[in-house]
Design a protein around this motif. Structure first.
Motif, PDB file in Angstrom:
ATOM      1  N   PHE A   1      35.832  32.718  31.039  1.00 12.03           N
ATOM      2  CA  PHE A   1      35.382  33.097  32.372  1.00 12.03           C
ATOM      3  C   PHE A   1      36.160  34.314  32.874  1.00 12.03           C
ATOM      4  O   PHE A   1      37.339  34.501  32.534  1.00 12.03           O
ATOM      5  CB  PHE A   1      35.604  31.960  33.372  1.00 12.03           C
ATOM      6  CG  PHE A   1      34.554  30.884  33.352  1.00 12.03           C
ATOM      7  CD1 PHE A   1      33.560  30.847  34.317  1.00 12.03           C
ATOM      8  CD2 PHE A   1      34.559  29.896  32.374  1.00 12.03           C
ATOM      9  CE1 PHE A   1      32.592  29.850  34.316  1.00 12.03           C
ATOM     10  CE2 PHE A   1      33.605  28.896  32.355  1.00 12.03           C
ATOM     11  CZ  PHE A   1      32.613  28.879  33.323  1.00 12.03           C
ATOM     12  N   GLN A   2      35.503  35.117  33.685  1.00 10.27           N
ATOM     13  CA  GLN A   2      36.207  36.123  34.482  1.00 10.27           C
ATOM     14  C   GLN A   2      36.664  35.404  35.746  1.00 10.27           C
ATOM     15  O   GLN A   2      35.843  34.927  36.520  1.00 10.27           O
ATOM     16  CB  GLN A   2      35.268  37.273  34.823  1.00 10.27           C
ATOM     17  CG  GLN A   2      35.887  38.340  35.710  1.00 10.27           C
ATOM     18  CD  GLN A   2      34.874  39.393  36.100  1.00 10.27           C
ATOM     19  OE1 GLN A   2      34.062  39.837  35.298  1.00 10.27           O
ATOM     20  NE2 GLN A   2      34.903  39.785  37.360  1.00 10.27           N
ATOM     21  N   VAL A   3      37.974  35.326  35.962  1.00  8.32           N
ATOM     22  CA  VAL A   3      38.523  34.488  37.024  1.00  8.32           C
ATOM     23  C   VAL A   3      39.034  35.343  38.179  1.00  8.32           C
ATOM     24  O   VAL A   3      39.910  36.190  37.993  1.00  8.32           O
ATOM     25  CB  VAL A   3      39.662  33.599  36.492  1.00  8.32           C
ATOM     26  CG1 VAL A   3      40.213  32.720  37.623  1.00  8.32           C
ATOM     27  CG2 VAL A   3      39.181  32.741  35.335  1.00  8.32           C
ATOM     28  N   THR A   4      38.482  35.095  39.364  1.00  5.76           N
ATOM     29  CA  THR A   4      38.938  35.751  40.591  1.00  5.76           C
ATOM     30  C   THR A   4      39.530  34.703  41.516  1.00  5.76           C
ATOM     31  O   THR A   4      38.935  33.636  41.714  1.00  5.76           O
ATOM     32  CB  THR A   4      37.777  36.468  41.308  1.00  5.76           C
ATOM     33  OG1 THR A   4      37.243  37.475  40.447  1.00  5.76           O
ATOM     34  CG2 THR A   4      38.250  37.116  42.608  1.00  5.76           C
ATOM     35  N   VAL A   5      40.702  34.998  42.065  1.00  6.77           N
ATOM     36  CA  VAL A   5      41.364  34.067  42.984  1.00  6.77           C
ATOM     37  C   VAL A   5      41.501  34.729  44.349  1.00  6.77           C
ATOM     38  O   VAL A   5      41.914  35.891  44.453  1.00  6.77           O
ATOM     39  CB  VAL A   5      42.755  33.658  42.457  1.00  6.77           C
ATOM     40  CG1 VAL A   5      43.459  32.743  43.461  1.00  6.77           C
ATOM     41  CG2 VAL A   5      42.631  32.969  41.106  1.00  6.77           C
ATOM     42  N   LEU A   6      41.152  33.988  45.405  1.00  7.19           N
ATOM     43  CA  LEU A   6      41.350  34.446  46.778  1.00  7.19           C
ATOM     44  C   LEU A   6      42.459  33.614  47.389  1.00  7.19           C
ATOM     45  O   LEU A   6      42.380  32.372  47.401  1.00  7.19           O
ATOM     46  CB  LEU A   6      40.065  34.300  47.592  1.00  7.19           C
ATOM     47  CG  LEU A   6      38.897  35.175  47.142  1.00  7.19           C
ATOM     48  CD1 LEU A   6      37.998  34.424  46.169  1.00  7.19           C
ATOM     49  CD2 LEU A   6      38.080  35.636  48.334  1.00  7.19           C
ATOM     50  N   GLU A   7      43.488  34.280  47.884  1.00  3.44           N
ATOM     51  CA  GLU A   7      44.640  33.597  48.469  1.00  3.44           C
ATOM     52  C   GLU A   7      45.288  34.524  49.484  1.00  3.44           C
ATOM     53  O   GLU A   7      45.579  35.679  49.177  1.00  3.44           O
ATOM     54  CB  GLU A   7      45.631  33.210  47.365  1.00  3.44           C
ATOM     55  CG  GLU A   7      46.951  32.650  47.853  1.00  3.44           C
ATOM     56  CD  GLU A   7      46.783  31.435  48.761  1.00  3.44           C
ATOM     57  OE1 GLU A   7      47.200  31.537  49.936  1.00  3.44           O
ATOM     58  OE2 GLU A   7      46.250  30.398  48.301  1.00  3.44           O
ATOM     59  N   ASP A   8      45.499  34.007  50.707  1.00  4.08           N
ATOM     60  CA  ASP A   8      46.029  34.867  51.767  1.00  4.08           C
ATOM     61  C   ASP A   8      47.556  34.864  51.846  1.00  4.08           C
ATOM     62  O   ASP A   8      48.137  35.590  52.653  1.00  4.08           O
ATOM     63  CB  ASP A   8      45.417  34.482  53.123  1.00  4.08           C
ATOM     64  CG  ASP A   8      45.684  33.040  53.505  1.00  4.08           C
ATOM     65  OD1 ASP A   8      46.214  32.276  52.653  1.00  4.08           O
ATOM     66  OD2 ASP A   8      45.375  32.657  54.645  1.00  4.08           O
ATOM     67  N   ARG A   9      48.230  34.066  51.020  1.00  8.50           N
ATOM     68  CA  ARG A   9      49.694  34.017  51.021  1.00  8.50           C
ATOM     69  C   ARG A   9      50.226  34.791  49.808  1.00  8.50           C
ATOM     70  O   ARG A   9      49.923  34.433  48.662  1.00  8.50           O
ATOM     71  CB  ARG A   9      50.177  32.568  50.968  1.00  8.50           C
ATOM     72  CG  ARG A   9      49.737  31.741  52.173  1.00  8.50           C
ATOM     73  CD  ARG A   9      49.960  30.255  51.940  1.00  8.50           C
ATOM     74  NE  ARG A   9      49.085  29.731  50.895  1.00  8.50           N
ATOM     75  CZ  ARG A   9      49.101  28.469  50.447  1.00  8.50           C
ATOM     76  NH1 ARG A   9      49.967  27.606  50.968  1.00  8.50           N
ATOM     77  NH2 ARG A   9      48.283  28.079  49.491  1.00  8.50           N
TER      78      ARG A   9
END
Length: 340
Positions: free
Chosen positions: A102-110
């Protein structure tokens, strides 16, 4: 425009079908259909120009038409995993997702947790508030969304945005009460109730998972299950497309090996591909072992000889010889070898 250049321009949310003549007088001819319309063909006024009205965009597999054996492949785009939240549970999800392609994208505001996601191997990390980060994600029918944030208010922001996007899967972690409240709030804000009803909650297969690692396995197992129940074939991963279109003079000629049919417990599915170069290197795998070695040698022979015609190869792994050679899967596959 070549077939592979055309593949990069098609709308991934349409029903796209690549068709190749794998046996018959028109062997090697290709066509590309999108939502039933003929977009491209390799031979002007060739086999497909005459017959495409009779060709139905069916599931991936082999069919015959007027003495020609055709391989149909439903084309999906690169499988994408979008993880909202970079906490402890997301780390094993990232690692397993990358491991299986998979192409993995992570969203995280910290920032600290965003750095953890980068170290875990995420393809892309967006360190912004969730609403802003998700505005950069278009979504498509090959995008799998996982919501594992640190609180229900963040879950709600994510689900509101994701529910409006094309997707293959939406899963959300949380207790029954937390999930119920988030779903109700999202619907009150105008989300489609049918979309929300199909959100996978509790997320993951029920295997009694307790630790973050076990929960990650359960989530990815569920995603694999959803992915593999769809009727598209394996498609053309980015690494393979890059290698196919390479202008390297030493790799100008190559053979693409594609599994076009599979019966029994063969190791890899229809559409699995391996690209072979004259100097003996390759990109991709069709399952390893003696089967791959045999196909690899056949491809090398084609590349190093005057054999310029694409061909269909039959591999039977059910007999005693197969057992003695260590091909324990016991299936039968047909592999098409075509010049690129």
């Amino acid at each position: 425009m070549s077939f592979y250049e055309m593949l990069e321009t098609i709308n991934s949310n349409c029903r796209n079908v690549a068709i190749t003549v794998i046996e018959g007088s028109h062997v090697g001819e290709k066509a590309l259909l999108s939502d039933g319309k003929l977009l491209w063909e390799s031979e002007e006024n060739g086999f497909f120009s005459q017959k495409w009205d009779f060709i139905k965009a069916i599931d991936s597999g082999v069919r015959e038409l007027d003495g020609q054996k055709l391989y149909f492949e439903l084309i999906g785009s690169q499988k994408k995993l979008v993880i909202c939240g970079g906490g402890h549970v997301s780390i094993p999800i990232i690692k397993i997702g990358k491991m299986i392609g998979f192409q993995v994208t992570v969203l995280e505001d910290r920032p600290k947790f965003a750095d953890d996601a980068r170290r875990a191997g995420a393809s892309k990390v967006i360190c912004q508030p969730f609403r802003e980060g998700l505005s950069q994600i278009e979504g498509d029918t090959d995008t799998f969304f996982v919501i594992v944030t640190r609180g229900h208010r963040y879950d709600q922001v994510c689900l509101e945005s994701i529910a409006k996007k094309p997707h293959a899967y939406i899963g959300m972690i949380g207790s029954k009460l937390r999930v119920k409240k988030v779903k109700e709030a999202v619907i009150e804000q105008g989300a489609d109730p049918q979309v929300i009803a199909h959100v996978y909650t509790p997320i993951g297969l029920d295997i009694g998972a307790e630790t973050p690692e076990e929960i990650g396995v359960a989530i990815m197992a569920e995603i694999i299950d959803v992915k593999n129940k769809r009727k598209s074939a394996c498609g053309y991963p980015k690494e393979l497309m890059k290698a196919i279109q390479s202008q390297d003079e030493y790799k100008k000629h190559k053979i693409l090996a594609t599994i076009v049919s599979r019966r029994g417990s063969a190791p890899r599915g229809i559409g699995t591909k391996m690209l072979v170069f004259p100097e003996g290197s390759c990109v991709g795998t069709i399952g390893g072992g003696c089967v791959e070695a045999d196909i690899f040698q056949k491809a090398l022979f084609m590349l190093r000889s005057s054999d310029s015609k694409s061909k269909l190869c039959h591999v039977d792994m059910t007999g005693r010889d197969a057992e003695e050679e260590g091909m324990v899967c016991g299936g039968v596959i047909d592999v098409f070898l075509e010049w690129i």
